[in-house]
Design a protein around this motif. Structure first.
Motif, mmCIF file in Angstrom:
data_model
loop_
_atom_site.group_PDB
_atom_site.id
_atom_site.type_symbol
_atom_site.label_atom_id
_atom_site.label_comp_id
_atom_site.label_asym_id
_atom_site.label_seq_id
_atom_site.Cartn_x
_atom_site.Cartn_y
_atom_site.Cartn_z
ATOM 1 N N HIS A 110 -16.306 7.908 62.283
ATOM 2 C CA HIS A 110 -17.465 7.477 63.070
ATOM 3 C C HIS A 110 -18.700 7.647 62.187
ATOM 4 C CE1 HIS A 110 -19.542 6.601 66.844
ATOM 5 N NE2 HIS A 110 -20.477 7.382 66.375
ATOM 6 N N VAL A 111 -19.510 6.584 62.077
ATOM 7 C CA VAL A 111 -20.702 6.611 61.224
ATOM 8 C C VAL A 111 -21.930 6.314 62.071
ATOM 9 C CG1 VAL A 111 -21.826 5.624 59.188
ATOM 10 C CG2 VAL A 111 -19.325 5.722 59.297
ATOM 11 N N THR A 112 -22.959 7.164 61.945
ATOM 12 C CA THR A 112 -24.232 6.940 62.625
ATOM 13 C C THR A 112 -25.330 6.944 61.572
ATOM 14 O OG1 THR A 112 -23.402 8.119 64.566
ATOM 15 C CG2 THR A 112 -25.782 7.744 64.447
ATOM 16 N N THR A 113 -26.112 5.864 61.532
ATOM 17 C CA THR A 113 -27.187 5.758 60.545
ATOM 18 C C THR A 113 -28.470 6.364 61.088
ATOM 19 O OG1 THR A 113 -27.747 3.546 61.330
ATOM 20 C CG2 THR A 113 -26.184 3.697 59.492
ATOM 21 N N ALA A 114 -29.439 6.548 60.207
ATOM 22 C CA ALA A 114 -30.703 7.179 60.583
ATOM 23 C C ALA A 114 -31.421 6.418 61.686
ATOM 24 C CB ALA A 114 -31.598 7.315 59.358
ATOM 25 N N ASP A 115 -31.225 5.102 61.773
ATOM 26 C CA ASP A 115 -31.890 4.315 62.819
ATOM 27 C C ASP A 115 -31.130 4.338 64.145
ATOM 28 O OD1 ASP A 115 -29.735 2.673 62.310
ATOM 29 O OD2 ASP A 115 -30.923 0.938 61.690
ATOM 30 N N GLY A 116 -30.033 5.112 64.205
ATOM 31 C CA GLY A 116 -29.290 5.268 65.448
ATOM 32 C C GLY A 116 -28.128 4.313 65.625
ATOM 33 N N ALA A 117 -27.940 3.391 64.692
ATOM 34 C CA ALA A 117 -26.803 2.469 64.790
ATOM 35 C C ALA A 117 -25.512 3.244 64.555
ATOM 36 C CB ALA A 117 -26.942 1.350 63.758
ATOM 37 N N ALA A 118 -24.505 2.938 65.354
ATOM 38 C CA ALA A 118 -23.227 3.643 65.244
ATOM 39 C C ALA A 118 -22.091 2.645 65.074
ATOM 40 C CB ALA A 118 -22.989 4.488 66.490
ATOM 41 N N ASN A 119 -21.083 3.060 64.307
ATOM 42 C CA ASN A 119 -19.906 2.238 64.094
ATOM 43 C C ASN A 119 -18.701 3.156 63.945
ATOM 44 O OD1 ASN A 119 -18.383 -0.067 63.714
ATOM 45 N ND2 ASN A 119 -18.871 -0.248 61.543
ATOM 46 N N GLU A 120 -17.563 2.687 64.405
ATOM 47 C CA GLU A 120 -16.347 3.476 64.302
ATOM 48 C C GLU A 120 -15.264 2.629 63.646
ATOM 49 O OE1 GLU A 120 -15.253 6.272 67.514
ATOM 50 O OE2 GLU A 120 -13.403 5.082 67.607
ATOM 51 N N VAL A 121 -14.592 3.222 62.673
ATOM 52 C CA VAL A 121 -13.465 2.580 62.015
ATOM 53 C C VAL A 121 -12.231 3.392 62.394
ATOM 54 C CG1 VAL A 121 -12.446 1.895 59.814
ATOM 55 C CG2 VAL A 121 -14.944 1.848 60.102
ATOM 56 N N SER A 122 -11.323 2.767 63.137
ATOM 57 C CA SER A 122 -10.140 3.465 63.621
ATOM 58 C C SER A 122 -8.965 3.279 62.671
ATOM 59 C CB SER A 122 -9.737 2.936 64.997
ATOM 60 O OG SER A 122 -10.748 3.212 65.930
ATOM 61 N N CYS A 123 -8.143 4.299 62.574
ATOM 62 C CA CYS A 123 -6.909 4.205 61.801
ATOM 63 C C CYS A 123 -5.963 3.235 62.496
ATOM 64 C CB CYS A 123 -6.231 5.561 61.692
ATOM 65 S SG CYS A 123 -7.142 6.743 60.686
ATOM 66 N N VAL A 124 -5.180 2.526 61.697
ATOM 67 C CA VAL A 124 -4.195 1.595 62.220
ATOM 68 C C VAL A 124 -2.821 2.083 61.783
ATOM 69 C CG1 VAL A 124 -3.399 -0.797 62.173
ATOM 70 C CG2 VAL A 124 -5.844 -0.297 62.081
#
Length: 91
Positions: free
Chosen positions: A49-63
């Motif tokens: 899970h990645v959250t940038t300084a501007d508050g944007a979040a993204n999640e990369v799930s294992c497959v």
């Protein structure tokens, strides 16, 4: 991060009825990262899970099958005082 080694890494863990959550967190280049391995009600998922300084979040799930062992890092990494998983009670 390589120059600083494991000093930046923090560990958090939560284990209760039908829930086991472990994560390793660190910050780099104005972003916060959480490598996670969660099991809830018998279903396991893991990823980053990645959250940038501007508050944007993204999640990369294992497959595929998950073979991670984040729990084994609990004795080797510093406790994450800021994580709700630890309930504010780091040793």
């Amino acid at each position: 991060m390589a120059a600083q080694g494991t000093e930046q890494l923090r560990y958090a863990h939560c284990n209760r009825f039908q829930t086991d959550r472990a994560e390793v967190t660190f910050s780099r280049a104005d972003a916060d990262y959480a490598v996670f391995d969660f099991t809830e009600s018998g279903k396991r998922r893991a990823g980053v899970h990645v959250t940038t300084a501007d508050g944007a979040a993204n999640e990369v799930s294992c497959v595929g099958p998950i073979h991670g062992r984040l729990n084994s890092l609990g004795q080797r990494l510093p406790c994450d005082n800021d994580s709700t998983f630890n309930g504010g009670q780091c040793p």
